[in-house]
Design an enzyme around this catalytic site. Structure first.
Site, PDB file in Angstrom:
ATOM      1  N   ASP A 140       0.873  -1.168   0.000  1.00  0.00           N
ATOM      2  CA  ASP A 140       0.000   0.000   0.000  1.00  0.00           C
ATOM      3  C   ASP A 140       0.911   1.218   0.000  1.00  0.00           C
ATOM      4  O   ASP A 140       1.499   1.576   1.017  1.00  0.00           O
ATOM      5  CB  ASP A 140      -0.894  -0.004   1.232  1.00  0.00           C
ATOM      6  CG  ASP A 140      -1.777   1.230   1.325  1.00  0.00           C
ATOM      7  OD1 ASP A 140      -1.757   2.060   0.394  1.00  0.00           O
ATOM      8  OD2 ASP A 140      -2.491   1.368   2.328  1.00  0.00           O
ATOM      9  N   ASP A 195       0.052   4.330  -0.716  1.00  0.00           N
ATOM     10  CA  ASP A 195      -0.685   5.565  -0.514  1.00  0.00           C
ATOM     11  C   ASP A 195      -0.277   6.252   0.787  1.00  0.00           C
ATOM     12  O   ASP A 195      -0.868   6.045   1.838  1.00  0.00           O
ATOM     13  CB  ASP A 195      -2.187   5.276  -0.524  1.00  0.00           C
ATOM     14  CG  ASP A 195      -3.017   6.524  -0.558  1.00  0.00           C
ATOM     15  OD1 ASP A 195      -2.497   7.597  -0.894  1.00  0.00           O
ATOM     16  OD2 ASP A 195      -4.220   6.443  -0.251  1.00  0.00           O
ATOM     17  N   GLY A 232      -6.502  11.518   6.571  1.00  0.00           N
ATOM     18  CA  GLY A 232      -6.784  10.506   7.574  1.00  0.00           C
ATOM     19  C   GLY A 232      -8.217  10.021   7.618  1.00  0.00           C
ATOM     20  O   GLY A 232      -8.554   9.200   8.464  1.00  0.00           O
ATOM     21  N   ILE A 233      -9.075  10.524   6.728  1.00  0.00           N
ATOM     22  CA  ILE A 233     -10.457  10.045   6.709  1.00  0.00           C
ATOM     23  C   ILE A 233     -10.723   9.335   5.378  1.00  0.00           C
ATOM     24  O   ILE A 233      -9.978   9.502   4.414  1.00  0.00           O
ATOM     25  CB  ILE A 233     -11.485  11.169   6.954  1.00  0.00           C
ATOM     26  CG1 ILE A 233     -11.444  12.231   5.857  1.00  0.00           C
ATOM     27  CG2 ILE A 233     -11.277  11.800   8.325  1.00  0.00           C
ATOM     28  CD1 ILE A 233     -12.530  13.294   5.978  1.00  0.00           C
ATOM     29  N   ARG A 269     -12.503   8.060   1.805  1.00  0.00           N
ATOM     30  CA  ARG A 269     -12.924   8.790   0.596  1.00  0.00           C
ATOM     31  C   ARG A 269     -14.374   9.246   0.718  1.00  0.00           C
ATOM     32  O   ARG A 269     -14.710  10.365   0.345  1.00  0.00           O
ATOM     33  CB  ARG A 269     -12.734   7.919  -0.642  1.00  0.00           C
ATOM     34  CG  ARG A 269     -11.292   7.736  -1.022  1.00  0.00           C
ATOM     35  CD  ARG A 269     -11.146   6.804  -2.227  1.00  0.00           C
ATOM     36  NE  ARG A 269      -9.762   6.596  -2.558  1.00  0.00           N
ATOM     37  CZ  ARG A 269      -9.034   5.598  -2.098  1.00  0.00           C
ATOM     38  NH1 ARG A 269      -9.575   4.719  -1.282  1.00  0.00           N
ATOM     39  NH2 ARG A 269      -7.775   5.467  -2.443  1.00  0.00           N
TER      40      ARG A 269
END
Length: 73
Positions: free
Chosen positions: A9, A11, A46-47, A49
């Site tokens: 990952d 991202d 941090g939240i 999509r």
């Protein structure tokens, strides 16, 4: 046991993707006639999509049905 492949990952873990997220959210918001800036973008970190989209819509005083209307056009 032999591995056939490994998935990473990337991202935000190995590479900083925050700028690309900002560009993408800004592009979507503009299509919805909503302006977002870098300061607002910081609130999206941090939240999920879906939560980010909800915050953008609220920021632009829009509702989710706005997306359906835009899609039809």
């Amino acid at each position: 046991m032999k591995f056939k492949g490994i998935i990473f990952d990337l991202d935000g873990v190995i590479t900083d993707t925050a700028e690309y997220h900002y560009i993408a959210w800004k592009h979507l918001a503009k299509k919805l006639d909503i302006e977002i800036d870098r300061e607002f973008n910081e609130t999206l970190k941090g939240i999920s999509r879906s939560e980010s989209l909800e915050k953008i819509l609220i920021n632009g005083d829009k509702e989710k049905n706005t997306l359906k209307k835009k899609k039809r056009n």
